[in-house]
Design an enzyme around this catalytic site. Structure first.
Site, mmCIF file in Angstrom:
data_model
loop_
_atom_site.group_PDB
_atom_site.id
_atom_site.type_symbol
_atom_site.label_atom_id
_atom_site.label_comp_id
_atom_site.label_asym_id
_atom_site.label_seq_id
_atom_site.Cartn_x
_atom_site.Cartn_y
_atom_site.Cartn_z
ATOM 1 N N HIS A 295 -29.665 -2.716 94.697
ATOM 2 C CA HIS A 295 -29.777 -1.270 94.965
ATOM 3 C C HIS A 295 -30.795 -0.625 94.022
ATOM 4 O O HIS A 295 -30.589 0.486 93.529
ATOM 5 C CB HIS A 295 -28.410 -0.586 94.812
ATOM 6 C CG HIS A 295 -27.439 -0.937 95.902
ATOM 7 N ND1 HIS A 295 -27.425 -0.309 97.128
ATOM 8 C CD2 HIS A 295 -26.432 -1.854 95.939
ATOM 9 C CE1 HIS A 295 -26.454 -0.822 97.884
ATOM 10 N NE2 HIS A 295 -25.846 -1.773 97.187
ATOM 11 N N ASP A 358 -22.755 -4.175 92.877
ATOM 12 C CA ASP A 358 -22.348 -4.553 94.235
ATOM 13 C C ASP A 358 -23.544 -4.988 95.077
ATOM 14 O O ASP A 358 -24.682 -4.646 94.781
ATOM 15 C CB ASP A 358 -21.647 -3.374 94.916
ATOM 16 C CG ASP A 358 -22.574 -2.176 95.078
ATOM 17 O OD1 ASP A 358 -23.313 -1.889 94.113
ATOM 18 O OD2 ASP A 358 -22.561 -1.538 96.141
ATOM 19 N N GLU A 359 -23.277 -5.718 96.104
ATOM 20 C CA GLU A 359 -24.255 -6.091 97.142
ATOM 21 C C GLU A 359 -25.584 -6.597 96.565
ATOM 22 O O GLU A 359 -26.657 -6.278 97.077
ATOM 23 C CB GLU A 359 -24.482 -4.895 98.086
ATOM 24 C CG GLU A 359 -23.217 -4.534 98.852
ATOM 25 C CD GLU A 359 -23.358 -3.285 99.694
ATOM 26 O OE1 GLU A 359 -22.760 -3.248 100.789
ATOM 27 O OE2 GLU A 359 -24.039 -2.323 99.267
ATOM 28 N N ALA A 360 -25.501 -7.412 95.522
ATOM 29 C CA ALA A 360 -26.701 -7.982 94.902
ATOM 30 C C ALA A 360 -27.072 -9.276 95.627
ATOM 31 O O ALA A 360 -27.160 -10.354 95.027
ATOM 32 C CB ALA A 360 -26.458 -8.231 93.415
#
Length: 555
Positions: A295, A358-360
């Site tokens: 992100h 998150d969401e790496a």
């Protein structure tokens, strides 16, 4: 927006009818503006338990109190500092009540005046036993013929007691023009303390930039329901929203756009301090988040050296996730992390600093573990407690770290087990299950705004779950739960009306999950109390969703 439905059911418990013309100092017939007599009828005071969040303990009975033109707000503290804090809260209360009542409501330290009394008794050994039990955020509200007294150990408790008093008065008290009374509070005692110390709301200011005034308005709305943490999501692929002196292009370039290609924006350090101060005045602690290592497109676009290939990508205005990553093997990455966290920690008096995680999907597992280990060390170096999304548990959370669980029904058993293993080793959890408390999830398939990847979330689903047992099947012990938080992501939201239509009426129920004892938790009784919040939200100008599951008052 749905239309209002039928009139709500009558309140079943603790219905208190107060005769007009109550005798005694501070009580007067009617209570119309300016002290003029009201209509010759018996005003109905709201029962003491009909507020949100539900109080821990209510003892109804005795005479009601009616606010009049002669009423005053008296403050009392065991020290000069306590008296100053009580006066600040009294001034806030007076500012809420004066426009609608038309009363002067002077704030005074003189004893013996009828009206509202705010008492800070302190937390030392001299405090009476029943006062010591109130703790850092609890309060006791006592209402009778002579007035209303709110007692607390700490300023936060006094402020929360004021929110209860506010809800016990007619909804029209929230209006900014003079209204007709009477302004009556039922007789009895409320003794109230929170279930969880952490009761949060997250505001994503990255996908769409929100102005200082928009955030302040949301803070005021959160305060009414005793929320005490404001998590600001300050960076994402679509925009960087906080000025960092040592890396100025993060804000000036990385903050220059948003979802859909709008102008974006960012907070100067002075503006961020203003938000922190305003939140503190409403007894909310600001928790800043810089989401890393994924992100991060806004940062990568601002500085080419943060990319592994040394090439800056273009700014991004879409809504995809998982495609960006800081370059974990490069040492400059950790110079960047140190500078950003150092400057942000210096701006933030609260104890927590959120590092995302998150969401790496574009970071290898080995790089992720290394990055989170080094970044957590930087947070601790600057005196803050680490918070990360629950993927942090896939690395090694440092001692004292907090993981924010955002999984939902589709989250794998293995991922839940990973979170449970960390919890058993001492990592505390903030619960934000996406299919329960993500406020950007659509209510149903007709909802225009929001998203639906976690499913549809009507008001009952958002309310009807128990934080203590939510992850029990995965092995998470109850005492690992620090509290709850309701995130509001803004991929589809840009205006305050849009924020409100998604947050309300779900947010009050989530606030209740964080504050009220588990024994009070019941959807059927809650939806009656929630219906009574409709006129109050309307008086405040909140553009709330009229869920068909709730019998909202007509009009």
């Amino acid at each position: 927006m749905r239309q209002h439905s039928s009139l709500p059911r009558l309140f079943g418990s603790l219905l208190l009818v107060v005769a007009a013309g109550i005798a005694g100092v501070g009580a007067a017939p009617g209570g119309a503006p300016g002290g003029a007599p009201g209509p010759a009828h018996e005003p109905t005071a709201r029962p003491l338990d009909q507020v949100v969040p539900a109080p821990a303990q209510v003892r109804a009975g005795g005479s009601a109190y009616t606010l009049t033109a002669r009423s005053r707000i008296q403050v009392e503290g065991r020290s000069q500092e306590d008296a100053r804090e009580a006066r600040r809260i009294a001034s806030y209360l007076a500012g809420l009540l004066r426009p609608s009542t038309g009363y002067a409501l002077p704030v005074t330290e003189r004893r013996g005046e009828a009206g509202i009394r705010l008492r800070l008794v302190g937390s030392d050994d001299r405090a009476a036993g029943r006062d010591r039990e109130l703790g850092a955020e609890g309060y006791r509200l006592e209402s009778g013929r002579g007035g209303v007294t709110i007692t607390a150990q700490e300023p936060a408790g006094l402020f929360h007691g004021v929110q209860t008093l506010r809800q016990l008065l007619p909804a029209s008290v929230e209006k900014r023009t003079t209204q007709r009374g009477p302004w009556t509070v039922a007789g009895g005692t409320v003794t109230d303390t929170p279930r969880y110390a952490y009761r949060g709301a997250m505001l994503d200011v990255s996908r769409h930039f929100l102005t200082v005034d928009q955030v302040k308005l949301y803070i005021d709305q959160l305060a009414l329901y005793k929320i005490n943490k404001l998590h600001l999501h300050l960076s994402d692929d679509q925009g960087w929203r906080i000025a960092i002196d040592s890396w100025p292009r993060l804000a000036t370039y990385g903050g220059s756009t948003q979802v859909g290609g709008g102008p974006g924006g960012y907070y100067t350090k002075a503006q961020y301090r203003q938000l922190v101060s305003y939140a503190a005045s409403r007894h909310l602690e600001v928790i800043p988040e810089i989401d890393m290592p994924g992100h991060t497109n806004a940062a990568l676009a601002s500085y080419a050296e943060l990319n592994c290939d040394g090439v800056a990508p273009p700014l991004y205005t879409g809504t995809a996730v998982g495609f960006s990553s800081l370059c974990a093997p490069k040492e400059v990455t950790y110079d960047f992390v140190d500078d950003v966290i150092r400057e942000l920690a210096a701006l933030t008096p609260g104890k927590y600093l959120h590092i995302g995680g998150d969401e790496a999907h574009s970071t290898s597992h080995a790089d992720y573990v290394t990055f989170m280990e080094r970044t957590q060390a930087v947070v601790r170096k600057y005196g803050k407690t680490v918070v990360g999304w629950h993927q942090l548990t896939g690395a090694t959370p440092v001692e004292g770290a907090v993981a924010q669980y955002w999984g939902y029904d589709a989250t794998s058993a293995a991922e839940r087990a990973q979170v449970a293993a960390a919890a058993k080793k001492g990592t505390r959890l903030i619960l934000s299950p996406a299919d329960r408390v993500y406020l950007d999830m659509k209510y149903d398939r007709t909802t225009v705004l929001g998203q639906s990847w976690a499913g549809y979330t009507e008001v009952d689903r958002s309310y009807d779950w128990n934080p203590a047992t939510y992850l029990a099947a995965a092995g998470v012990p109850e005492d690992a739960v620090l509290g709850v938080e309701a995130p509001l992501w803004t991929e589809t939201l840009a205006t305050s009306d849009q924020l409100e239509s998604m947050a309300f009426p779900r947010l009050p129920g989530i606030a209740e999950l964080g504050w009220s004892p588990a024994a009070t938790h019941d959807w059927d009784t809650y939806k009656t109390r929630l219906a009574a919040q409709g006129p109050r939200m309307a008086a405040l100008g909140i553009d709330y969703y009229r869920s068909p599951l709730v019998n909202w008052p007509a009009g």
